[in-house]
Design an enzyme around this catalytic site. Structure first.
Site, PDB file in Angstrom:
ATOM      1  N   HIS A   1       1.015  -1.225  -0.114  1.00 10.40           N
ATOM      2  CA  HIS A   1       0.139   0.047   0.382  1.00 10.40           C
ATOM      3  C   HIS A   1       0.625   1.594  -0.015  1.00 10.40           C
ATOM      4  CE1 HIS A   1      -2.556  -3.215   2.130  1.00 10.40           C
ATOM      5  NE2 HIS A   1      -3.747  -2.511   1.233  1.00 10.40           N
TER       6      HIS A   1
ATOM      7  N   LYS B   1     -15.675  -7.641   6.059  1.00 13.40           N
ATOM      8  CA  LYS B   1     -14.740  -8.288   6.430  1.00 13.40           C
ATOM      9  C   LYS B   1     -14.156  -7.624   7.874  1.00 13.40           C
ATOM     10  CE  LYS B   1     -11.687  -7.555   2.227  1.00 13.40           C
ATOM     11  NZ  LYS B   1     -10.677  -7.625   1.599  1.00 13.40           N
TER      12      LYS B   1
ATOM     13  N   ARG C   1      -2.190  -5.787  -8.301  1.00 13.62           N
ATOM     14  CA  ARG C   1      -1.048  -6.493  -8.314  1.00 13.62           C
ATOM     15  C   ARG C   1      -0.744  -7.798  -8.812  1.00 13.62           C
ATOM     16  NH1 ARG C   1      -3.248  -7.865  -2.355  1.00 13.62           N
ATOM     17  NH2 ARG C   1      -5.350  -7.708  -3.610  1.00 13.62           N
TER      18      ARG C   1
ATOM     19  N   SER D   1      -2.779  -7.385   3.006  1.00 17.12           N
ATOM     20  CA  SER D   1      -3.314  -7.575   4.916  1.00 17.12           C
ATOM     21  C   SER D   1      -3.521  -8.419   5.026  1.00 17.12           C
ATOM     22  CB  SER D   1      -4.341  -6.720   4.606  1.00 17.12           C
ATOM     23  OG  SER D   1      -3.417  -5.562   4.383  1.00 17.12           O
TER      24      SER D   1
HETATM   25  N1  COA Z   1      -0.006  -4.443  -1.604  1.00 15.51           N
HETATM   26  C1  COA Z   1      -0.702  -4.862  -1.174  1.00 15.51           C
HETATM   27  N2  COA Z   1      -1.840  -5.462  -0.835  1.00 15.51           N
HETATM   28  C2  COA Z   1      -2.697  -4.736  -1.976  1.00 15.51           C
HETATM   29  C3  COA Z   1      -2.916  -3.926  -2.325  1.00 15.51           C
HETATM   30  C4  COA Z   1      -1.295  -3.652  -2.300  1.00 15.51           C
HETATM   31  N3  COA Z   1      -1.203  -1.803  -3.283  1.00 15.51           N
HETATM   32  N4  COA Z   1      -3.844  -3.133  -3.047  1.00 15.51           N
HETATM   33  C5  COA Z   1      -4.497  -4.423  -2.492  1.00 15.51           C
HETATM   34  N5  COA Z   1      -4.145  -4.780  -1.271  1.00 15.51           N
HETATM   35  C6  COA Z   1      -4.734  -6.250  -0.635  1.00 15.51           C
HETATM   36  C7  COA Z   1      -5.171  -5.736   1.221  1.00 15.51           C
HETATM   37  O1  COA Z   1      -4.402  -5.585   1.823  1.00 15.51           O
HETATM   38  C8  COA Z   1      -7.178  -6.326   0.561  1.00 15.51           C
HETATM   39  O2  COA Z   1      -6.144  -8.132   1.727  1.00 15.51           O
HETATM   40  P1  COA Z   1      -7.218  -8.634   2.397  1.00 15.51           P
HETATM   41  O3  COA Z   1      -8.692  -9.155   1.681  1.00 15.51           O
HETATM   42  O4  COA Z   1      -6.182  -9.405   2.342  1.00 15.51           O
HETATM   43  O5  COA Z   1      -7.458  -8.004   3.352  1.00 15.51           O
HETATM   44  C9  COA Z   1      -7.050  -6.458  -0.593  1.00 15.51           C
HETATM   45  O6  COA Z   1      -5.855  -6.294  -1.315  1.00 15.51           O
HETATM   46  C10 COA Z   1      -8.154  -5.818  -0.930  1.00 15.51           C
HETATM   47  O7  COA Z   1      -8.158  -5.051  -0.574  1.00 15.51           O
HETATM   48  P2  COA Z   1      -9.340  -4.122   0.499  1.00 15.51           P
HETATM   49  O8  COA Z   1      -8.399  -1.815   0.525  1.00 15.51           O
HETATM   50  O9  COA Z   1      -9.126  -4.655   1.439  1.00 15.51           O
HETATM   51  O10 COA Z   1     -10.598  -3.469  -0.391  1.00 15.51           O
HETATM   52  P3  COA Z   1     -10.960  -3.481  -2.044  1.00 15.51           P
HETATM   53  O11 COA Z   1      -9.717  -3.117  -2.555  1.00 15.51           O
HETATM   54  O12 COA Z   1     -11.817  -4.428  -2.520  1.00 15.51           O
HETATM   55  O13 COA Z   1     -11.912  -1.822  -2.290  1.00 15.51           O
HETATM   56  C11 COA Z   1     -12.647  -0.210  -1.564  1.00 15.51           C
HETATM   57  C12 COA Z   1     -11.714  -1.484  -1.057  1.00 15.51           C
HETATM   58  C13 COA Z   1     -13.046   1.102  -0.086  1.00 15.51           C
HETATM   59  C14 COA Z   1     -12.728   0.765  -2.741  1.00 15.51           C
HETATM   60  C15 COA Z   1     -14.091  -1.073  -1.908  1.00 15.51           C
HETATM   61  O14 COA Z   1     -14.215  -1.675  -0.759  1.00 15.51           O
HETATM   62  C16 COA Z   1     -14.983   0.087  -1.825  1.00 15.51           C
HETATM   63  O15 COA Z   1     -15.722   0.924  -2.327  1.00 15.51           O
HETATM   64  N6  COA Z   1     -16.320   0.409  -0.402  1.00 15.51           N
HETATM   65  C17 COA Z   1     -17.014   1.139  -0.442  1.00 15.51           C
HETATM   66  C18 COA Z   1     -18.527   0.884  -0.995  1.00 15.51           C
HETATM   67  C19 COA Z   1     -18.499   1.169  -2.483  1.00 15.51           C
HETATM   68  O16 COA Z   1     -18.520   2.281  -2.790  1.00 15.51           O
HETATM   69  N7  COA Z   1     -19.401   0.221  -3.176  1.00 15.51           N
HETATM   70  C20 COA Z   1     -19.349   0.474  -4.296  1.00 15.51           C
HETATM   71  C21 COA Z   1     -18.658   0.140  -5.708  1.00 15.51           C
HETATM   72  S1  COA Z   1     -17.946  -1.369  -5.627  1.00 15.51           S
END
Ligand code: COA
Length: 163
Positions: free
Chosen positions: A18, A42, A91, A129
């Site tokens: 990140h 989660k 990734r 994570s």
């Molecule tokens: N390096 C390391 N790990 C990474 C990474 C990076 N560059 N990018 C992503 N990851 C990992 C995270 O650690 C996480 O790991 P885990 O599942 O083991 O905990 C996984 O990738 C997913 O990332 P996360 O941040 O949990 O969620 P996401 O990418 O699925 O999305 C939001 C998060 C906040 C963007 C998304 O849930 C969101 O927009 N939520 C709001 C609701 C919404 O608007 N919904 C409609 C749109 S779909």
């Protein structure tokens, strides 16, 4: 014109992967808002305050980075903050379909909003994570996965949760 982007995520906890994306975004844009998702399906191990504090600690030396949190729709939060784009790390090919779906959904909700993907660096391709939490909970070394300044606190918490 000043450009503001949002790096959203669960950050449970923030990893070196990140941090790499945040640092690169900070070089490309004027203002980077790192936004911690509050209500995730989660059930995070670290509270919103802890996840934000970790992020504050590891980005403290980057001037144009702000740590915040949001609840609800990301596209709405971007509008509220006047952000031009969402920046996310990609990734592996396996990330693509889900990210593609999210990017399209966000654009449908807020047509002005762009999603920019930065390729994760080679060292972070495998990182997540949950993997960090699992290794720490089993007493493994997470030195290569998270910034030094937050490592001990993560290990301590994961070992406590395991007991
Ligand atoms: N390096 C390391 N790990 C990474 C990474 C990076 N560059 N990018 C992503 N990851 C990992 C995270 O650690 C996480 O790991 P885990 O599942 O083991 O905990 C996984 O990738 C997913 O990332 P996360 O941040 O949990 O969620 P996401 O990418 O699925 O999305 C939001 C998060 C906040 C963007 C998304 O849930 C969101 O927009 N939520 C709001 C609701 C919404 O608007 N919904 C409609 C749109 S779909």
């Amino acid at each position: 014109m000043s450009k503001t982007v949002i790096c959203p995520g669960s950050f449970d906890p923030v990893t070196l992967g990140h941090l790499d994306i945040i640092k690169r975004a900070a070089k490309m844009f004027d203002h980077v808002i790192v936004a911690v998702l509050v209500n995730s399906a989660k059930s995070p191990c670290f509270s919103t305050e802890e996840r934000m504090r970790f992020l504050e600690e590891v980005t403290g030396d980057i001037e144009n980075v702000e740590i915040s949190s949001f609840d609800g729709l990301l596209a709405e939060y971007c509008k509220q903050r006047g952000a031009d784009a969402i920046v996310k790390g990609l990734r592996a090919v396996s990330d693509f379909e889900y990210e593609f779906q999210m990017a399209i959904t966000n654009k449908k909700i807020n047509p002005e909003l762009e999603t920019i993907f930065l390729m994760a660096n080679a060292d972070s391709m495998y990182l997540s994570s949950s993997m960090v939490r699992e290794v720490a909970a089993m007493g493994g070394d997470i030195t290569n996965f998270v910034p030094d300044c937050i490592r001990d606190e993560i290990v301590e918490r994961m070992l406590t949760l395991r007991k």
